[in-house]
Design an enzyme around this catalytic site. Sequence first.
Site, short mmCIF file in Angstrom:
data_model
loop_
_atom_site.label_atom_id
_atom_site.label_comp_id
_atom_site.label_asym_id
_atom_site.label_seq_id
_atom_site.Cartn_x
_atom_site.Cartn_y
_atom_site.Cartn_z
N ARG A 276 47.65 86.55 67.55
CA ARG A 276 48.76 85.90 66.87
C ARG A 276 49.63 85.20 67.90
NH1 ARG A 276 51.79 90.17 63.11
NH2 ARG A 276 53.15 88.36 62.77
N GLU B 46 49.77 78.64 58.96
CA GLU B 46 50.02 79.88 58.22
C GLU B 46 49.98 79.64 56.72
OE1 GLU B 46 49.70 82.80 57.80
OE2 GLU B 46 51.32 83.96 58.69
N HIS C 25 48.04 82.78 63.09
CA HIS C 25 49.10 83.44 62.34
C HIS C 25 48.53 84.68 61.66
CE1 HIS C 25 51.57 79.77 62.80
NE2 HIS C 25 50.40 79.17 62.71
N ARG D 53 55.02 77.55 67.00
CA ARG D 53 54.90 78.86 67.64
C ARG D 53 53.52 79.12 68.22
NH1 ARG D 53 55.82 79.19 62.18
NH2 ARG D 53 54.53 80.51 60.82
N ASN E 263 60.35 85.85 63.15
CA ASN E 263 59.92 87.25 63.20
C ASN E 263 61.12 88.16 63.46
OD1 ASN E 263 56.86 86.37 64.88
ND2 ASN E 263 57.09 86.94 62.74
#
Length: 482
Positions: free
Chosen positions: A298, A370, A439, A350, A305
């Site tokens: 990930r 994602e 993800h 990310r 998060n």
Amino acid sequence: MKKSYDEKDFSILNGAKGKFEYNLKKQFVSSSSLVGHALLPEYRDPYTNAARVDTVIKCGGSIGNLNGLLNSEKSQNRIVCAFVGLPGRGKTYTANKLSHYLNWLGYSSKVFNVGNYRQKSVGALGLESHTFFDPENKEAMELREEAAKHAIHDMIKWFESDNKNTVAIYDATNITKERRKNVLNLLTPEDIDVIFIEIICNDPEIIKNNIGDIRVSSPDYAGMDPDKAEDDFNQRIAHYEKVYEPLDLEEEEHLSFIKSTNIRTRVIVNRVDGYIQTRIVYFLMNLHAAPRTIYFTRHGESQFNVQGRIGGDAYLSPRGEMFAKQLPGVFAKQIPENQKVTIWTSTLKRTIQTSQYMPYPKVQFKCLDELNSGVCDGFTYEQIEQQYPQDYAERDKDKFNYRYKGGESYRDLVQRLEPIIMELERFHDPDHTIVIIGHQAVIRCLYSYFMNYDHEELPYVKIPLHTLIKVTPKAYNCEVEL
């Protein structure tokens, strides 16, 4: 009770630590090319040496538009894929992979391995077991035929037990015309369609790899000297070669069959018709058996998060940035020197940030983004429960099929990721490693394909942050290391 707050669950994957193996005996629309390979039109050139595929499609069926919708009404056809070929050619590997693929797409499939039935009746054979397969050994021949019939009878019972059961995979040698005729005589009266899948291999390197895997994985040779096991297995093959009758393009032209030579180098398709059947052809034309390892991780911890929010396109948190900096060193210890590596990421910040310190070529795929959380994008689960209480409850009842308003379900995500699975399956350079920085939901789907998890399990697989997952597919199992 299973909770929705899995984004905060950073526990080790399914409680596992270190190196372990998963048994793959547990039994598991689309584009033919990858979508969304943004900014890098030449992305194949650095690492894909695609095998030449000769395809012959002969009367009785055609491969047309394969872009059906998984959610449309499925055919209630009952299909048996009966394998044909000598031992050590990759039949069991192909059978398990095909079952994984069909189950992953949502078509209930199960492998019936005749070797397992034989082992239950006579036990593991051990050294000198090759004599059991000598065609002159009449007593052993009767035992083998009994095991084959038992497997077929269990297949019929399996179909009758649930009308959702769609594809049974008959993993056997079926190397004579008489044996194939017997299979048809037992299954055709039950209104079951039979497709024979012949795996032909004359590539010494592929055969060597297959036999090497069998000698250490087969129950017949458990705990025995690998070299002696290999010698015995080669003698077993020699017995089969005495009576082997390949599928005959003239005499057996009336049969539905697929002949695959040297793992998709040449594929002959004869009288194959129907949507699921053509999906099987599509899969076999992309599958290979070259040994390889795939890495998943990930992205590093993101600002969302930390805040407990889902979706979005947030940057990494300071902790996530630390992970990105440490990842190259951890990964470098896992691979041989001078190994080629390519990094696959989504198009979201990310994952791209997480890959920034990896000194390898990088490719971005839109289909690795994602799961789309629709109107809930950027919400915390508490906010979803307050603003959409009914949707929140529905998600907990059926997480795989629940679709966010204006977004996606896990079922939708599986369909979106099928081109990635096809690319991973067709990728066949053992000196080149693929690393997917993705993800949580995406890696759940990809990991569940290799581990053959069912749809009920898939949404709850624990994919912890800041963990590198190494997956090595084998014929009988899949080795995983964290």
